[in-house]
Design a protein around this motif. Structure first.
Motif, PDB file in Angstrom:
ATOM      1  N   GLU A 148     -51.136  83.072  76.489  1.00  8.98           N
ATOM      2  CA  GLU A 148     -51.244  81.727  76.760  1.00  8.98           C
ATOM      3  C   GLU A 148     -52.540  81.083  76.382  1.00  8.98           C
ATOM      4  O   GLU A 148     -53.281  81.108  77.209  1.00  8.98           O
ATOM      5  CB  GLU A 148     -50.766  81.303  77.850  1.00  8.98           C
ATOM      6  N   PRO A 149     -52.575  80.310  75.302  1.00  6.32           N
ATOM      7  CA  PRO A 149     -54.081  79.755  74.929  1.00  6.32           C
ATOM      8  C   PRO A 149     -54.519  78.609  75.643  1.00  6.32           C
ATOM      9  O   PRO A 149     -55.826  78.171  75.609  1.00  6.32           O
ATOM     10  CB  PRO A 149     -53.940  79.273  73.571  1.00  6.32           C
ATOM     11  N   SER A 150     -53.568  78.127  76.360  1.00  6.65           N
ATOM     12  CA  SER A 150     -54.133  76.771  77.231  1.00  6.65           C
ATOM     13  C   SER A 150     -53.658  77.061  78.773  1.00  6.65           C
ATOM     14  O   SER A 150     -53.146  77.975  79.127  1.00  6.65           O
ATOM     15  CB  SER A 150     -53.344  75.646  76.807  1.00  6.65           C
ATOM     16  N   ASP A 151     -54.433  76.435  79.702  1.00  3.83           N
ATOM     17  CA  ASP A 151     -54.098  76.189  81.036  1.00  3.83           C
ATOM     18  C   ASP A 151     -52.901  75.423  81.444  1.00  3.83           C
ATOM     19  O   ASP A 151     -52.610  75.293  82.625  1.00  3.83           O
ATOM     20  CB  ASP A 151     -55.428  75.740  81.906  1.00  3.83           C
ATOM     21  N   HIS A 152     -52.168  74.961  80.413  1.00  3.95           N
ATOM     22  CA  HIS A 152     -51.186  74.095  80.441  1.00  3.95           C
ATOM     23  C   HIS A 152     -50.017  74.663  79.725  1.00  3.95           C
ATOM     24  O   HIS A 152     -50.310  75.104  78.619  1.00  3.95           O
ATOM     25  CB  HIS A 152     -51.241  72.545  80.146  1.00  3.95           C
ATOM     26  N   LEU A 153     -48.883  74.816  80.509  1.00  2.89           N
ATOM     27  CA  LEU A 153     -47.677  75.391  79.707  1.00  2.89           C
ATOM     28  C   LEU A 153     -46.801  74.287  79.254  1.00  2.89           C
ATOM     29  O   LEU A 153     -46.646  73.254  79.589  1.00  2.89           O
ATOM     30  CB  LEU A 153     -46.648  76.242  80.642  1.00  2.89           C
ATOM     31  N   PRO A 154     -46.240  74.604  78.033  1.00  2.00           N
ATOM     32  CA  PRO A 154     -45.440  73.597  77.154  1.00  2.00           C
ATOM     33  C   PRO A 154     -44.435  73.171  78.004  1.00  2.00           C
ATOM     34  O   PRO A 154     -43.457  73.887  78.712  1.00  2.00           O
ATOM     35  CB  PRO A 154     -44.899  74.264  75.767  1.00  2.00           C
ATOM     36  N   VAL A 155     -43.748  71.924  77.860  1.00  5.37           N
ATOM     37  CA  VAL A 155     -42.401  71.361  78.403  1.00  5.37           C
ATOM     38  C   VAL A 155     -41.633  70.727  77.094  1.00  5.37           C
ATOM     39  O   VAL A 155     -42.338  69.927  76.175  1.00  5.37           O
ATOM     40  CB  VAL A 155     -42.699  70.107  79.209  1.00  5.37           C
ATOM     41  N   CYS A 156     -40.532  71.418  77.072  1.00  6.88           N
ATOM     42  CA  CYS A 156     -39.843  71.086  75.812  1.00  6.88           C
ATOM     43  C   CYS A 156     -38.512  70.645  76.133  1.00  6.88           C
ATOM     44  O   CYS A 156     -37.826  71.155  77.085  1.00  6.88           O
ATOM     45  CB  CYS A 156     -39.809  72.242  74.826  1.00  6.88           C
ATOM     46  N   ALA A 157     -37.788  69.913  75.557  1.00 11.35           N
ATOM     47  CA  ALA A 157     -36.516  69.183  75.535  1.00 11.35           C
ATOM     48  C   ALA A 157     -35.848  68.674  74.374  1.00 11.35           C
ATOM     49  O   ALA A 157     -36.394  68.092  73.505  1.00 11.35           O
ATOM     50  CB  ALA A 157     -36.203  68.356  76.895  1.00 11.35           C
ATOM     51  N   SER A 158     -34.630  68.754  74.041  1.00 12.96           N
ATOM     52  CA  SER A 158     -33.801  67.886  73.209  1.00 12.96           C
ATOM     53  C   SER A 158     -32.885  67.019  73.688  1.00 12.96           C
ATOM     54  O   SER A 158     -32.563  66.946  74.791  1.00 12.96           O
ATOM     55  CB  SER A 158     -32.706  68.988  72.284  1.00 12.96           C
ATOM     56  N   PHE A 159     -32.576  65.818  73.064  1.00 11.56           N
ATOM     57  CA  PHE A 159     -31.944  64.597  73.571  1.00 11.56           C
ATOM     58  C   PHE A 159     -30.979  64.124  72.491  1.00 11.56           C
ATOM     59  O   PHE A 159     -31.022  64.431  71.229  1.00 11.56           O
ATOM     60  CB  PHE A 159     -33.092  63.402  73.815  1.00 11.56           C
ATOM     61  N   VAL A 160     -29.779  63.537  73.001  1.00  8.78           N
ATOM     62  CA  VAL A 160     -28.882  62.769  72.245  1.00  8.78           C
ATOM     63  C   VAL A 160     -28.649  61.272  72.960  1.00  8.78           C
ATOM     64  O   VAL A 160     -29.395  61.117  74.231  1.00  8.78           O
ATOM     65  CB  VAL A 160     -27.509  63.647  72.028  1.00  8.78           C
TER      66      VAL A 160
END
Length: 355
Positions: A341-353
């Motif tokens: 993990e290159p950052s101290d923050h982890l990604p947040v991902c989502a898809s929407f309709v």
């Protein structure tokens, strides 16, 4: 395509594919938030290539102020949401108070911080206290008629994962650390001792009748800044060091000035040990704990940390005009950044309709 917020050093960036959507108006640059409004050009289905929805999508990308700055974080998120409503009005949407809006970014606060409560509860008042002070002097109510969905929390089968898994350094950095000390933090004696050794390492030594005197001249300050930032002229350490050395603007700032006066390190002056410590005290006051830890490590004084802190500071919301259909969790069991993990923050991902 991308656009970068230019209102602050911590600048959110929003990216999009120009073959799938296009901007419908100029991005709105607010204090640590970036609003972009899009029209989807991709067909809604492969069967009907003419089925393009004419509604607009709005994305509010944010990196709210860190540290004991609850009132500013509330203002930042309020300004961002209000900008989205105003954009919907300008675009003559059917219900501007219920735009298709996604809000995402680093809130620099957990569930009980004012910015989160304002967004989830729809309002906040003077009775709400964060870090020992009210976050507002008056009742603040969102200009939207819709509720906002906490997207990672919308998956009820598990608790939302932490987005920060980092070394627990705050109790080491802050003198007499308690939740109350966080509102007005002071450097611990251990960190001050480390800064003293670093100062001696970088300073010039002068012989006096009372013994050796260590002072950081301009060239010494430049060497320190290059080691921590890679270059002279960037970063809060540079700006605060220049001020501690006596830099002042040549004239009072004017509202008509297009650009701020360039800060420079004064010549023929020194940065004292107290001034050097003040630079890092200012970093602490702004909540830049991991920035201080980075500098100490680079300068040969790494903190010895065994505990790990986990928190959900990075968040994603959508208005009730949208519905999340997929959420991607990113988890890590060891302190970040690390080999995976290159950052101290982890990604947040989502898809929407659209709802």
């Amino acid at each position: 395509m991308m656009v970068l917020n230019y209102s602050n050093g911590f600048r959110p960036a929003t990216f999009w594919r120009k073959n799938k959507c296009t901007l419908v108006e100029k991005p709105r640059h607010n204090d640590r938030t970036l609003l972009t409004s899009f029209h989807v050009t991709q067909p809604l289905s492969n069967e009907d290539q003419n089925s393009v929805d004419d509604r607009n999508w709005h994305v509010l990308n944010c990196h709210l102020q860190a540290g004991s700055q609850g009132p500013r974080r509330v203002r930042q998120i309020e300004d961002g949401v209000t900008s989205a409503v105003k954009a919907a009005r300008r675009l003559k949407e059917k219900d501007p108070t219920s735009p298709m809006l996604v809000i995402s970014g680093d809130f620099n606060g957990a569930d009980k911080c004012g910015a989160v409560r304002y967004l989830e509860d729809g309002s906040i008042g003077p009775s709400f206290v964060e870090d020992g002070e009210p976050v507002t002097s008056k009742e603040r109510t969102m200009k939207t008629s819709c509720k906002f969905i906490d997207v990672p929390a919308s998956i009820e089968s598990r608790n939302p994962p932490a987005t920060m898994v980092v070394p627990e350094i705050i109790p080491i950095l802050v003198d007499g650390y308690t939740s109350a000390a966080y509102s007005d933090p002071k450097l611990s004696s251990d960190v001050r001792a480390r800064l003293g050794r670093i100062y001696t390492k970088y300073s010039s030594c002068y012989e006096t009748p009372n013994g050796n005197l260590h002072l950081m001249k301009t060239a010494d300050v430049e060497n320190w800044l290059v080691d921590i930032n890679g270059v002279v002229g960037r970063g809060d350490e540079f700006r605060n060091a220049a001020k501690e050395m006596g830099w002042k603007p040549s004239a009072p700032p004017s509202e008509n000035d297009d650009k701020k006066e360039r800060i420079t390190l004064p010549l023929d002056t020194v940065l004292t040990l107290d001034g050097f410590s003040n630079v890092y005290e200012a970093e602490l006051q702004r909540g830049k704990f991991w920035g201080i830890a980075h500098d100490l490590a680079v300068l040969g004084e790494p903190l010895l940390v065994s505990a790990t802190y986990q928190g959900r500071y990075d968040r994603m919301y959508c208005s009730s005009a949208l519905r999340p259909v997929a959420v991607l969790d990113t988890t890590c069991s060891q302190s970040c950044p690390n080999d995976t993990e290159p950052s101290d923050h982890l990604p947040v991902c989502a898809s929407f309709v659209m709802s």
